[in-house]
Design a protein around this motif. Sequence first.
Motif, PDB file in Angstrom:
ATOM      1  N   LEU A 484       6.331  -0.360 -11.649  1.00 12.60           N
ATOM      2  CA  LEU A 484       6.396  -1.044 -10.487  1.00 12.60           C
ATOM      3  C   LEU A 484       5.534  -2.253  -9.907  1.00 12.60           C
ATOM      4  N   MET A 485       4.267  -2.105 -10.625  1.00 11.97           N
ATOM      5  CA  MET A 485       3.545  -3.139 -10.529  1.00 11.97           C
ATOM      6  C   MET A 485       3.769  -4.361 -11.104  1.00 11.97           C
ATOM      7  N   ALA A 486       4.316  -4.264 -12.408  1.00 11.32           N
ATOM      8  CA  ALA A 486       4.614  -5.422 -13.241  1.00 11.32           C
ATOM      9  C   ALA A 486       6.104  -5.989 -12.776  1.00 11.32           C
ATOM     10  N   ASN A 487       6.679  -5.420 -12.212  1.00  8.81           N
ATOM     11  CA  ASN A 487       8.072  -6.037 -11.753  1.00  8.81           C
ATOM     12  C   ASN A 487       8.253  -6.252 -10.228  1.00  8.81           C
ATOM     13  N   ASN A 488       7.065  -5.927  -9.390  1.00 11.61           N
ATOM     14  CA  ASN A 488       7.181  -6.295  -8.017  1.00 11.61           C
ATOM     15  C   ASN A 488       6.019  -6.763  -7.539  1.00 11.61           C
ATOM     16  N   GLN A 489       5.648  -7.922  -7.305  1.00 11.65           N
ATOM     17  CA  GLN A 489       4.481  -8.779  -6.951  1.00 11.65           C
ATOM     18  C   GLN A 489       4.076  -7.905  -5.537  1.00 11.65           C
ATOM     19  N   GLU A 490       4.869  -7.420  -4.821  1.00 11.13           N
ATOM     20  CA  GLU A 490       4.434  -6.988  -3.361  1.00 11.13           C
ATOM     21  C   GLU A 490       3.926  -5.617  -3.593  1.00 11.13           C
ATOM     22  N   VAL A 491       3.871  -4.777  -4.790  1.00 11.78           N
ATOM     23  CA  VAL A 491       3.233  -3.600  -5.289  1.00 11.78           C
ATOM     24  C   VAL A 491       1.956  -3.962  -5.343  1.00 11.78           C
ATOM     25  N   GLY A 492       0.929  -3.744  -4.473  1.00  8.95           N
ATOM     26  CA  GLY A 492      -0.300  -4.143  -4.768  1.00  8.95           C
ATOM     27  C   GLY A 492      -1.246  -3.096  -5.796  1.00  8.95           C
ATOM     28  N   LYS A 493      -0.633  -1.680  -5.494  1.00  7.79           N
ATOM     29  CA  LYS A 493      -1.378  -0.627  -6.420  1.00  7.79           C
ATOM     30  C   LYS A 493      -0.453   0.470  -6.169  1.00  7.79           C
ATOM     31  N   ALA A 494      -0.166   1.202  -7.493  1.00 11.52           N
ATOM     32  CA  ALA A 494       0.624   2.715  -7.520  1.00 11.52           C
ATOM     33  C   ALA A 494      -0.578   3.438  -8.208  1.00 11.52           C
ATOM     34  N   SER A 495      -0.713   4.782  -7.597  1.00  5.95           N
ATOM     35  CA  SER A 495      -1.611   5.711  -8.096  1.00  5.95           C
ATOM     36  C   SER A 495      -1.141   7.035  -7.866  1.00  5.95           C
ATOM     37  N   SER A 496      -1.487   8.189  -8.731  1.00  6.48           N
ATOM     38  CA  SER A 496      -1.058   9.526  -8.415  1.00  6.48           C
ATOM     39  C   SER A 496      -2.144  10.236  -9.271  1.00  6.48           C
ATOM     40  N   ILE A 497      -1.701  11.504  -9.645  1.00  8.19           N
ATOM     41  CA  ILE A 497      -2.277  12.343 -10.385  1.00  8.19           C
ATOM     42  C   ILE A 497      -2.733  12.198 -11.736  1.00  8.19           C
TER      43      ILE A 497
END
Length: 916
Positions: A484-497
């Motif tokens: 998601l972060m590599a393919n969408n410049q609008e995704v600033g951060k993705a985090s989870s367990i």
Amino acid sequence: MKKILKHDRLIITIIAIITLFFAFQLPKIEIDNDIMTFLPDSNKSVIVNNKMEDIFGSSENMIVAVKVRNGNIFTSKNIKLIDQMTEELEAIKNVDEVTSFSNSDYIEGTSEGMVVEELVKEIPESESEITDFKSRLLSWDFYKNNLYSNNFKATQLLVSLKDGISAEQEDNLYYDIKEITNKYEQENLTTYIAGTSAINVLLGDKMIEDVKYLIPFIILILFLALFLFFRKILPVILIMLTVSISTIWSVGLMAMLGIKMTLVSTVIPVLLLAVGSAYGIHILSHYYDYLAAEKGKISLQRRQEIVMKTVDSMGKPVLLAGLTTVAGFGSLATSKIVPIKNFGLFTALGILVAFIIAILMIPALLLVINRRNNNSNDRNYSEVKHFEKLIIKLHNFYSQKSISLLLIIFLIVIVSLVGMDKIIIDSPLINMFKENTEIRQADKFINNNFAGSSILTVLVEGNEKGSLTNPEILKSMEEMQNYLMANNQEVGKASSISTFIKRMNRVMHYPSTAAENNQEAAGTEKQDQQNSDGESSSFYKGSDNNAESGISSFYSNSEKESSAGTSSFYSESENSSETSSSSFYKEDQSKQSEQNNSEAVIENKGPDTKNNLSEYELVSLLNNALAEADSLNLSSEEFVGLINKKLNYKGAKYNEIPYDLSKYPVQNRQGLKNLVSQYLLLYSGSLDDMINDQLEPDKARMLIQLNNPSNIVTARIKQDILDYGKENFPENYNLSVAGHANMSLAANELIIGSQINSIIVSFIIVFIIVALAYRSIIAGIYGVIPLAFSLLINFALMGYTGIKLDIGTAMVASVAIGIGVDYTIHFLDKYHENRLKTDDLHQVTRNTLISTGKAIIFNALSVAAGFLVLLFSNFYPLVYLGLLIAVTMFTSSLASMTILPLILKIFKPKFISKKL
């Protein structure tokens, strides 16, 4: 009607009592702008969001961003200020917790294993202490773009609100936060407050401001317009009284029923004041025309007769106009967007009341006033001739150029159809505010400097307890985050367990030198050293055979290792067990041979701290690190990360989900799952916002931060999430998307359906009412033609100017139909009346325009002027609503006076010359 109006005083008394009753209800009105109110409870996004909150708690928060005007955040003074601000914000009533870099958890590795401590244990004073703090902060990318910006000039504090607080408490909390943050503006800091809760508070405040200023403004505009038209004070008072009563009834009923005021419903008073005046205008315009036509002295009896004559002649068109207007607004009740549905219902009710008041109370008051002024002999009546010259010129122009007019109409339709295709459907809440507002500036700053203020949450569900400790699902989640972060410049951060498991896995595999350094830095002593029998206390216990042979401590530190030194950074001895690299799990040589390499041995070496690198070794390191890159477009941060991984600096090789059996001393996939479970067991912090159970989770939440609030962006990323999960997640795992961004998207998706449904319903009802009134299906078709033309122009204007179809502009079509149909009905009624008198269609049209055209024009102008007041609203949707309604008033009134008589002349339908 005459029988009813005989009881004029009773009519006035009953209406006055009802009005007082609803007036006393007005203080009970409440404001609510939570995105949840825009959607029905049955909406999928609401269901998923409620489920998410049941599991992980409420996600209501406010974001406080702090920018250092000079220098950066990494000074002792600034760190101390952030710490003080954190403590002050935590002390505010109804704040659940505040997260900043001064109190965030930091996962570290020592010779004893994993340690969870505060990122800032003491405020750093010296340069070396500040550097150490900065190094810790930068060592985990989880903090990046949340606790610090890329230029190190800003940081964020996340203020989490307690569950179930009221709108009033939320409002108080926002201003308490603002009071605290404003104090720090004198300390070289600039603060910004954003987040969904802040948006809700400011929506409510700006709504109250709109109502406070716009309603008096529209009353003034309407008062002046009415006076200029009638040149008398009495009709102005009667009409203003009518619209005021209808507004009080409608809003009062909302308050009584507990229907909360939203951004959409703030338009109701403005609309009723502007639209409700139409009925009074038509009645009083004709009343004074009848008076002006009288010769000589007008007796009381004659004046009373003229009142009744006006009611008789205007009763039908006003009734039809009222019904069709109610139908136009009532069609919005088909919308699934709750505020639009309520707006439609209560506006329709207000219009119905305005019609009843106009047809009953205005005549009743005229009858009472005439009796009171029985001794007055002043005529002082003159026919209202405003716009008459304009109307005659207009009629003479198009009556002689019918073909040219048809060509112009055809061209407008074609151009409008092209423009409609350009309409953009997008309605993020933050974009309702104007660019210069404080909340819009705060949101822009956060989206430009941090991961983003718009949140999508992804719920991942397994089918059994502990299923979220499977490395397969954790690795899939981590890969989806990266995708998601590599393919969408609008995704600033993705985090989870997965983000936490990777960190735990890394620190549990720190090389011995780094681990011991961390232990010394913490000022603690190593415990559970390897005893004389070769046994140790270990984070991980293998099979019984391993226990018997004696697995080394988490970081083995035998004399053999210390004396032998470590192997070179770029090559390893084939006989690695004889060299002295520290190892997470180190087994006896004989036991390892007996197991026939069934279990892997971790070689947990780090960079050589004793030997200097040769030039050749340095160049080899850099080239080998670059060769392992996925692309050559690397940032300095990414390149350093590759070198760290190559050297296994502080366990960088193990910054991953434990997935590869060859790297870990376990026999099967279940062993990897147990490894993850023990990480969770050792973790002393709270993971309640990430997983539903600290030891055996079967549900996990992934947070996707977006730096663009557009619903178009959200829709694309949501589809990416669902597609990726479907193609790459293991079987028996369900994935669903929630969050405020998702609910905003759901409301956005309902807009187009709401728009289409309301237009169809409006046209059908208008068609039926007109067809029944003239007992002709063809009449129904003629009734909707001018409306269709004005709507085409409306949508074309939106397409060509870039005005988006949002929560405000979605109502334009129904409002335009509801109001615009009045002009068509009044024109048809008068045209039919004149058509029965003569077959000269030119004269029929001229007489119709002269008699009712001026009322149509004035009504259109007064409604347009009323709605143009919305240009001064604090919200873009209402600004554009006001502009578009004003335009449709012009086009629909013009269409009823040009297109309608033109097609009546060309096709000569039977219904228009048939006596009813």
